[in-house]
Enzyme design. Structure first.
Site, PDB file in Angstrom:
ATOM      1  N   CYS A   1       0.807  -1.222   0.000  1.00 55.22           N
ATOM      2  CA  CYS A   1       0.000   0.000   0.000  1.00 55.22           C
ATOM      3  C   CYS A   1       0.837   1.267   0.000  1.00 55.22           C
ATOM      4  CB  CYS A   1      -0.953   0.007   1.185  1.00 55.22           C
ATOM      5  SG  CYS A   1      -2.147  -1.358   1.165  1.00 55.22           S
TER       6      CYS A   1
ATOM      7  N   HIS B   1      -3.253   7.468   1.948  1.00 60.24           N
ATOM      8  CA  HIS B   1      -3.654   6.149   1.474  1.00 60.24           C
ATOM      9  C   HIS B   1      -5.071   5.894   1.966  1.00 60.24           C
ATOM     10  CE1 HIS B   1      -4.012   1.953   0.771  1.00 60.24           C
ATOM     11  NE2 HIS B   1      -3.760   1.585   2.015  1.00 60.24           N
TER      12      HIS B   1
ATOM     13  N   ASN C   1     -10.074   0.108  -0.373  1.00 62.23           N
ATOM     14  CA  ASN C   1      -8.613   0.144  -0.314  1.00 62.23           C
ATOM     15  C   ASN C   1      -8.058  -0.420  -1.617  1.00 62.23           C
ATOM     16  OD1 ASN C   1      -5.874  -0.240   0.177  1.00 62.23           O
ATOM     17  ND2 ASN C   1      -6.165  -1.078   2.221  1.00 62.23           N
TER      18      ASN C   1
END
Length: 324
Positions: free
Chosen positions: A114, A251, A281
């Site tokens: 990520c 993020h 996500n």
């Protein structure tokens, strides 16, 4: 005069299929309310059968070129951040290079889960500052739906697929924090935390892609602490604090993590670009997606001071401070 890596264009792409939270109710002990209350996610996009990470990346790359008013032949390098490549090799980067016709560019992938886009952005900045490239495209692209355990309600409802791209170009600045472009970066890793977020497969272990495994509470605790710390370190390097930030573009993993981090940074939520509710996500794709959507919404404007920060498996985490 100081060399800076300045943003020239952004673009993004999302698969056509939109999956609302309610779709999971038929197969899991979950609900729309349960998912929203724990993550802030309302829906996400899933790639179609046969639609690959490189397909998404190529669409986003073309959109960024259009936004920049730039031809693919102008690119010197392409860096793709992904943890879900089409193949073990070749890299997604080389497939993007071929797919957009960037014949002059060298291309490669970065894998920091990520945090991948932050790491790739720092890589691109270093290429420009060292003189190895003048124009670099940075892409974050993922098809995390391919590594989900659809029986695990704690993970499979959180992730989505998508891609975002950004083009950096060398430009001269004054050497002050008033310059446009990337002003500072901060990168970190801690391999001792591997077991709280990982995929249980791989080429030299199981010979399979594996499935994502996560200890949600442990990740949450690590995320808020480390994201706040890395953002402050990057800001401190150039004499800024949270109160100077026009837009925090984090993020997009979990609304509770984003809210807690923004509060610790003293950045009000109306100065945070949020897309997690619509995208879930998307791992390395989430920051470039949010940057592109933020610009399209009219939130992000030339001259704005922006902080991007992310944490991913590894653990890996980092932040970039840039002026749009």
């Amino acid at each position: 005069m100081t060399l800076r890596a300045v943003v020239r264009g952004v673009g993004h792409f999302l698969p056509t299929r939109v999956v609302e939270n309610a779709e999971f109710e038929a197969s899991l002990d979950t609900s729309d309310e349960w998912i929203r209350s724990r993550s802030g996610i309302e829906r996400r996009h899933f790639a179609a059968e046969g639609e690959t990470t490189s397909d998404l990346a190529i669409h986003a790359a073309k959109a960024a070129l259009t936004d920049a008013g730039m031809e693919p032949e102008a690119l010197d390098a392409i860096i793709v951040a992904t943890s879900t490549p089409d193949y073990t090799f070749p890299s997604v980067g080389t497939m993007v290079q071929a797919g957009i016709g960037a014949d002059r560019a060298f291309a490669y992938d970065v894998q920091a889960v990520c945090a991948g886009f932050v790491f790739a952005l720092a890589n691109a900045n270093a290429l420009i500052l060292s003189g190895q490239a003048e124009r670099v495209m940075v892409v974050g692209a993922e098809t995390f739906s391919r590594i989900m355990d659809w029986t695990d309600r704690g993970t499979c409802v959180l992730f989505g697929d998508g891609a975002g791209a950004l083009i950096l170009e060398a430009a001269r600045g004054t050497g002050t924090n008033a310059d446009r472009g990337i002003l500072s970066t901060d990168l970190n890793s801690d391999g001792r935390q591997r077991d709280i977020l990982y995929v249980d497969g791989g080429v030299s272990t199981t010979g399979t892609a594996g499935k994502l495994r996560m200890q949600g509470n442990a990740v949450f605790r690590q995320a808020v602490e480390k994201l706040t710390e890395t953002a402050h370190k990057a800001l401190d390097k150039v004499g800024f604090s949270g109160g100077d930030v026009d837009w925090l573009v984090p993020h997009q993993a979990n609304l509770r993590i984003i809210s807690a981090t923004a509060a610790r940074m003293q950045v009000p939520m109306d100065h945070v670009v949020l897309t997690v509710q619509d995208h879930g996500n998307t791992s390395a794709a989430s920051i470039p997606l949010a940057l592109s959507v933020g610009k399209a919404r009219g939130q992000i404007k030339p001259g704005d001071l922006i902080v991007t920060e992310a944490i991913g498996g590894g653990l890996t985490w980092g932040a970039v401070v840039l002026r749009w």
